[in-house]
Design a protein around this motif. Structure first.
Motif, PDB file in Angstrom:
ATOM      1  N   PRO A  48       0.840  -1.207   0.000  1.00  0.00           N
ATOM      2  CA  PRO A  48       0.000   0.000   0.000  1.00  0.00           C
ATOM      3  C   PRO A  48       0.871   1.252   0.000  1.00  0.00           C
ATOM      4  N   HIS A  49       0.349   2.270  -0.628  1.00  0.00           N
ATOM      5  CA  HIS A  49       1.047   3.545  -0.703  1.00  0.00           C
ATOM      6  C   HIS A  49       1.085   4.174   0.683  1.00  0.00           C
ATOM      7  N   PRO A  50       2.269   4.586   1.163  1.00  0.00           N
ATOM      8  CA  PRO A  50       2.305   5.218   2.486  1.00  0.00           C
ATOM      9  C   PRO A  50       1.590   6.560   2.447  1.00  0.00           C
ATOM     10  N   ARG A  51       0.663   6.722   3.321  1.00  0.00           N
ATOM     11  CA  ARG A  51      -0.130   7.957   3.336  1.00  0.00           C
ATOM     12  C   ARG A  51       0.411   8.909   4.393  1.00  0.00           C
ATOM     13  N   ARG A  52       0.401  10.173   4.045  1.00  0.00           N
ATOM     14  CA  ARG A  52       0.807  11.195   5.002  1.00  0.00           C
ATOM     15  C   ARG A  52      -0.386  11.535   5.880  1.00  0.00           C
ATOM     16  N   PRO A  53      -0.126  11.846   7.138  1.00  0.00           N
ATOM     17  CA  PRO A  53      -1.253  12.272   7.971  1.00  0.00           C
ATOM     18  C   PRO A  53      -1.791  13.618   7.479  1.00  0.00           C
ATOM     19  N   ARG A  54      -3.079  13.741   7.506  1.00  0.00           N
ATOM     20  CA  ARG A  54      -3.692  14.978   7.031  1.00  0.00           C
ATOM     21  C   ARG A  54      -3.499  16.082   8.045  1.00  0.00           C
TER      22      ARG A  54
END
Length: 90
Positions: A48-54
């Motif tokens: 999965p693509h690492p997501r940045r915290p919003r």
């Protein structure tokens, strides 16, 4: 003068010819994967693509439907050193 020209025209060109031959040889090479056939094995799972915290949304200020505008924060003055700092040292 004759040997100098021979050196410049022939011997200095040998590294260039060797580099061109190495490039030609590398282009003509075949990879090991050309002979391998795909037998339909299990697909490689995708990570999965690492997501940045919003980031949190900035507060809404002013505008219609928001009520009164917020007052600006009180001004703070910096303290100036008076007395000993202005007198010359003896």
């Amino acid at each position: 003068m004759g040997w100098t020209m021979l050196y410049l025209f022939v011997f200095l060109k040998l590294p260039i010819v060797a580099a061109c031959y190495i490039l030609w040889w590398a282009v003509k090479q075949t990879t090991d994967t050309d002979d391998v056939t795909n037998d339909g094995g299990a697909p490689v799972p995708r990570r999965p693509h690492p997501r940045r915290p919003r980031r949190p949304r900035p507060p809404r200020r002013g505008g219609p439907g928001c009520g009164e505008r917020l007052a600006p924060p009180p001004r703070v003055r910096s303290v100036t050193a008076v007395g000993r700092a202005r007198t010359p040292h003896h």
